[in-house]
Design a protein around this motif. Structure first.
Motif, PDB file in Angstrom:
ATOM      1  N   HIS A  24     100.205  13.948 -77.632  1.00 14.98           N
ATOM      2  CA  HIS A  24      99.914  14.475 -78.973  1.00 14.98           C
ATOM      3  C   HIS A  24     100.272  13.427 -80.025  1.00 14.98           C
ATOM      4  O   HIS A  24     101.399  12.909 -80.033  1.00 14.98           O
TER       5      HIS A  24
ATOM      6  N   LEU B  22     108.171  23.635 -80.228  1.00 16.61           N
ATOM      7  CA  LEU B  22     107.107  23.471 -81.228  1.00 16.61           C
ATOM      8  C   LEU B  22     107.646  23.403 -82.662  1.00 16.61           C
ATOM      9  O   LEU B  22     106.989  22.851 -83.546  1.00 16.61           O
TER      10      LEU B  22
ATOM     11  N   PHE C 236     107.601  20.083 -84.698  1.00 16.80           N
ATOM     12  CA  PHE C 236     106.390  19.425 -85.212  1.00 16.80           C
ATOM     13  C   PHE C 236     106.221  19.556 -86.724  1.00 16.80           C
ATOM     14  O   PHE C 236     105.588  18.713 -87.343  1.00 16.80           O
TER      15      PHE C 236
ATOM     16  N   ARG D 164      95.566  13.283 -78.502  1.00 18.09           N
ATOM     17  CA  ARG D 164      95.079  14.563 -79.035  1.00 18.09           C
ATOM     18  C   ARG D 164      95.795  14.920 -80.333  1.00 18.09           C
ATOM     19  O   ARG D 164      96.958  14.583 -80.533  1.00 18.09           O
ATOM     20  N   PHE D 165      95.067  15.576 -81.203  1.00 21.00           N
ATOM     21  CA  PHE D 165      95.691  16.046 -82.447  1.00 21.00           C
ATOM     22  C   PHE D 165      94.886  17.219 -82.979  1.00 21.00           C
ATOM     23  O   PHE D 165      93.736  17.423 -82.605  1.00 21.00           O
TER      24      PHE D 165
ATOM     25  N   LEU E  74      95.886  20.579 -89.054  1.00 26.87           N
ATOM     26  CA  LEU E  74      97.288  20.395 -89.475  1.00 26.87           C
ATOM     27  C   LEU E  74      97.453  19.208 -90.421  1.00 26.87           C
ATOM     28  O   LEU E  74      98.559  18.924 -90.870  1.00 26.87           O
TER      29      LEU E  74
ATOM     30  N   ILE F  92      92.170  19.208 -81.139  1.00 27.97           N
ATOM     31  CA  ILE F  92      92.884  20.432 -80.733  1.00 27.97           C
ATOM     32  C   ILE F  92      92.584  21.610 -81.662  1.00 27.97           C
ATOM     33  O   ILE F  92      92.689  21.492 -82.884  1.00 27.97           O
TER      34      ILE F  92
ATOM     35  N   MET G   6      94.156  25.269 -82.619  1.00 25.74           N
ATOM     36  CA  MET G   6      95.509  25.827 -82.538  1.00 25.74           C
ATOM     37  C   MET G   6      95.464  27.326 -82.267  1.00 25.74           C
ATOM     38  O   MET G   6      94.679  28.060 -82.861  1.00 25.74           O
TER      39      MET G   6
ATOM     40  N   HIS H   2      95.676  24.009 -72.735  1.00 24.58           N
ATOM     41  CA  HIS H   2      97.089  24.168 -72.374  1.00 24.58           C
ATOM     42  C   HIS H   2      97.238  25.561 -71.734  1.00 24.58           C
ATOM     43  O   HIS H   2      97.010  26.572 -72.419  1.00 24.58           O
TER      44      HIS H   2
ATOM     45  N   GLU I 223     101.947  27.111 -69.029  1.00 20.33           N
ATOM     46  CA  GLU I 223     103.138  26.385 -69.500  1.00 20.33           C
ATOM     47  C   GLU I 223     104.191  27.400 -69.958  1.00 20.33           C
ATOM     48  O   GLU I 223     105.308  27.404 -69.459  1.00 20.33           O
TER      49      GLU I 223
ATOM     50  N   HIS J 141      99.231  20.999 -68.333  1.00 18.40           N
ATOM     51  CA  HIS J 141     100.450  21.473 -67.644  1.00 18.40           C
ATOM     52  C   HIS J 141     100.166  22.245 -66.347  1.00 18.40           C
ATOM     53  O   HIS J 141     100.346  21.714 -65.277  1.00 18.40           O
TER      54      HIS J 141
ATOM     55  N   SER K 262     108.708  17.053 -70.721  1.00 15.17           N
ATOM     56  CA  SER K 262     108.398  18.144 -71.642  1.00 15.17           C
ATOM     57  C   SER K 262     108.455  19.495 -70.922  1.00 15.17           C
ATOM     58  O   SER K 262     108.988  20.479 -71.457  1.00 15.17           O
TER      59      SER K 262
ATOM     60  N   ASN L 267     104.647  14.344 -75.597  1.00 15.62           N
ATOM     61  CA  ASN L 267     105.115  14.005 -76.944  1.00 15.62           C
ATOM     62  C   ASN L 267     106.266  13.010 -76.883  1.00 15.62           C
ATOM     63  O   ASN L 267     107.433  13.421 -76.921  1.00 15.62           O
TER      64      ASN L 267
HETATM   65  O1  LIG Z   1     103.337  21.177 -74.807  1.00 21.23           O
HETATM   66  C1  LIG Z   1     102.762  21.721 -75.766  1.00 21.23           C
HETATM   67  N1  LIG Z   1     102.287  22.974 -75.614  1.00 21.23           N
HETATM   68  C2  LIG Z   1     101.624  23.627 -76.596  1.00 21.23           C
HETATM   69  N2  LIG Z   1     101.414  23.097 -77.800  1.00 21.23           N
HETATM   70  C3  LIG Z   1     101.895  21.853 -78.034  1.00 21.23           C
HETATM   71  C4  LIG Z   1     102.576  21.120 -77.042  1.00 21.23           C
HETATM   72  N3  LIG Z   1     102.924  19.935 -77.576  1.00 21.23           N
HETATM   73  C5  LIG Z   1     102.478  19.932 -78.843  1.00 21.23           C
HETATM   74  N4  LIG Z   1     101.857  21.087 -79.133  1.00 21.23           N
HETATM   75  C6  LIG Z   1     101.265  21.503 -80.399  1.00 21.23           C
HETATM   76  O2  LIG Z   1     100.079  20.782 -80.633  1.00 21.23           O
HETATM   77  C7  LIG Z   1     100.008  20.465 -82.001  1.00 21.23           C
HETATM   78  C8  LIG Z   1      99.008  19.385 -82.258  1.00 21.23           C
HETATM   79  O3  LIG Z   1      99.338  18.177 -81.615  1.00 21.23           O
HETATM   80  C9  LIG Z   1     101.449  20.153 -82.353  1.00 21.23           C
HETATM   81  O4  LIG Z   1     101.665  20.182 -83.745  1.00 21.23           O
HETATM   82  C10 LIG Z   1     102.179  21.239 -81.608  1.00 21.23           C
HETATM   83  O5  LIG Z   1     102.216  22.417 -82.397  1.00 21.23           O
END
Ligand SMILES: O=c1[nH]cnc2c1ncn2[C@@H]1O[C@H](CO)[C@@H](O)[C@H]1O
Ligand SMILES: [Zn+2]
Length: 345
Positions: A18, A64, A67, A102-103, A107, A142, A144, A201, A204, A225, A252, A283
């Motif tokens: 991320h 989380l 972040f 990824r992003f 956000l 990504i 959300m 995801h 997890e 995951h 992680s 991360n």
């Molecule tokens: O391991 C994870 N599981 C679920 N969400 C995650 C994980 N790592 C990061 N983010 C989420 O993905 C957003 C965008 O990169 C981050 O801001 C965080 O909220």
């Protein structure tokens, strides 16, 4: 044989990283200064506890919460380009040859950037970093879990415009326990219509059923995951039969308590059962990790031999969101380096 030096020299890939979880504390200091934003402390070492989880992290939601601190500073074109560029600088330090960054575009819009602009700037930063450091890269956009369908559809449609121009896939991240994948069928139907590969995801912070939903109904061709896949043998068999790669992120996964501890981490059983396991960082700054450290921990905890680590690395190449011809090029490059290290026969 498995010295730190050899582990860091192994050519590697990272498919699950991320952007907002990979920012160096010294970069936060400079971004805050340039943008006139306040920080709780002005020393890079003292910033670390604000950005990184500690031993006591008890869940994904706690993880989380880290972040929010970093994304405040990632709201401008310059900041996004810079951190994308620096991700590849850090990757090159660990001989990572290919990275999927990824992003979540939504956000990074507090100062008025559009979704497309955020993607454009991350792609530009990666292009510049790729040229400078000799690392190939792709972007995963990504959606959300806590955002509404309209916001997520906007991300998918913008991502569609960048397919073949830097974006390789779309993803779903965030609080898995509160927002199950079935809430997002409409969003990922759109990515299928647009022909964008999907990774989700899943498994997890909730059970194997989410992996089933991600694959069967959201069209995931990879899983982020999948640690809890082991809880259901028939879903595990489906993932194996369909050759769906798992993007595992060991350090992680322990921090978010996907399993209670290393003794319950199913990586060896997954490999023995023939799953396509890949190793990634998730991360680096939030988890205090890097790709060399991930392999090093696996070697220590599970006694993985060099050939087993090479297998995990090459699974990552196999699972990459790359055109077949590019994948072949990457594979050749990796094999050449492995054989010059004396690790291929
Ligand atoms: O391991 C994870 N599981 C679920 N969400 C995650 C994980 N790592 C990061 N983010 C989420 O993905 C957003 C965008 O990169 C981050 O801001 C965080 O909220
Ligand atoms: Zn992740």
């Amino acid at each position: 044989m498995l010295t730190q030096d050899l582990l860091s020299r192994l050519p590697k890939v990272d498919l699950h990283l991320h952007l907002d979880g990979s920012v160096k504390p010294e970069t936060i200091l400079e971004l805050a200064l340039n943008q006139g934003l306040e920080l709780p402390v002005y020393d890079k070492d003292e910033l670390i506890p604000h950005m990184r989880v500690n031993e006591e992290c008890g869940s994904l939601t706690e993880y989380l919460s880290k972040f929010d601190f970093t994304t405040r500073f990632l709201q401008s074109a310059e900041a996004l380009e810079r951190v994308a560029y620096e991700v590849l600088e850090q990757s090159a330090e660990h001989n990572c040859k290919y990275v999927e960054v990824r992003f979540a575009p939504q956000l990074h819009r507090h100062q008025g950037l559009t979704v497309e602009e955020t993607i454009h700037h991350v792609v530009e930063g990666l292009k510049r970093g790729g040229r400078q450091f000799g690392v190939r890269a792709g972007v995963i956009a990504i959606c959300m879990r806590n955002h509404d369908a309209a916001s997520n559809l906007e991300v998918v449609r913008a991502a569609g415009k960048f397919v073949g121009k830097g974006v390789v896939a779309v993803d779903l991240a965030g609080d898995e326990a509160s927002y199950p994948p079935e809430f997002f069928r409409e969003v990922f139907a759109e990515s299928r219509r647009l022909g964008i590969p999907v990774t989700i995801h899943a498994g997890e912070a909730a059970g194997a059923g989410n992996v089933y939903e991600a694959v069967a109904n959201l069209g995931a061709v990879r899983i982020g995951h999948g640690v809890r896949l082991k809880e259901n043998a028939s879903i595990l068999a489906m993932v194996k039969d369909r050759r769906i790669p798992l993007e595992m992120c060991p350090i992680s996964n322990i921090q978010t308590k996907a399993v209670p501890g290393w003794e319950a981490y199913p990586i060896r059983e997954y490999l023995e059962q023939g799953l396509l396991v890949t190793i990634n960082t998730d991360n680096p700054s939030v988890s205090g990790t890097n790709i060399t450290k991930e392999y090093s921990v696996l070697a220590d905890r599970f006694g993985f031999t060099t050939p087993e680590l090479v297998k995990l690395i090459m699974n990552g190449v196999e699972a990459a969101f790359l055109e077949e011809s590019d994948k072949l090029l990457l594979k050749r490059e990796m094999e050449n380096e492995l054989s010059s290290l004396g690790l291929l026969n």
